[in-house]
Scaffold this active site. Sequence first.
Site, PDB file in Angstrom:
ATOM      1  CG  HIS A 213      -0.784  -2.939   6.633  1.00  0.00           C
ATOM      2  ND1 HIS A 213      -0.908  -2.952   7.593  1.00  0.00           N
ATOM      3  CD2 HIS A 213       0.110  -3.676   6.077  1.00  0.00           C
ATOM      4  CE1 HIS A 213      -0.700  -4.577   7.887  1.00  0.00           C
ATOM      5  NE2 HIS A 213      -0.443  -5.307   6.501  1.00  0.00           N
TER       6      HIS A 213
ATOM      7  CD  GLU B  29      -2.371  -7.094   3.453  1.00  0.00           C
ATOM      8  OE1 GLU B  29      -1.279  -8.105   4.061  1.00  0.00           O
ATOM      9  OE2 GLU B  29      -2.292  -6.633   4.037  1.00  0.00           O
TER      10      GLU B  29
END
Length: 223
Positions: free
Chosen positions: A91, A151
């Site tokens: 992430h 993302e």
Amino acid sequence: MHTSAPLIIANWKSNFSWEQAKNWADSFSRLQSQNHTYIICPPFPLLGAVQGHDFAIGVQDLSPFEAGAYTGAVSPQNLDGLNVTYALLGHSERRMYFAETSHSVAQKVELAFAHGITPIVCVDMEQVSEQSAALSGLSAQQRATLVIAYEPVHSISTFGGKEDPIQVTLQNIEKIKGAFECETVLYGGSVSPDNSLTYLQPESISGLLVGGASLDPKQFAQI
Ligand code: PGA
């Protein structure tokens, strides 16, 4: 039309106490739609609080090493019995605040596969070439299982939440599929009940990774 149910992931990040996690899971279970596959990713200590519901459970990180002398790390062995079937890896917050590299993400991906955990690798466009090179050793079968979450950092709510035009997002998703030779690419970044359909309609997007809007079970169920 999507051929399989969209994957909708809740990334709680470092939020919630045990009691809040239990209440969230109880409320969400009453609200969740049968048309989506949900994966809830709580912080490690709260994995025990979300057991026994009709959603899958994921972790937000994983040790790059098997069980052993690695203080502070969480190995696949530690997760035995906790029904963890997915792992979010790489992430942007891990990369930014915890010095996560594409190399260590690749080690974690390998370990996840070795333990029957499906890796969900998060990338911004900037990481695509380096991260796909680090994963070049994956087999065709692993690529068929691998999930990539696209993302854009500037789209994440806590980093500004600036959404790109959908055409740009779709072009980037095609590039990601080409680079990773994979089928399943999710979108994440400020997804809410207001914009979720924009991202769920195109066939090339297999699901959503939701941060802020996943903290409220009602809002999350509306996505
Ligand atoms: P956001 O977070 O939905 O709050 O933008 C997404 C993420 O960081 O995974």
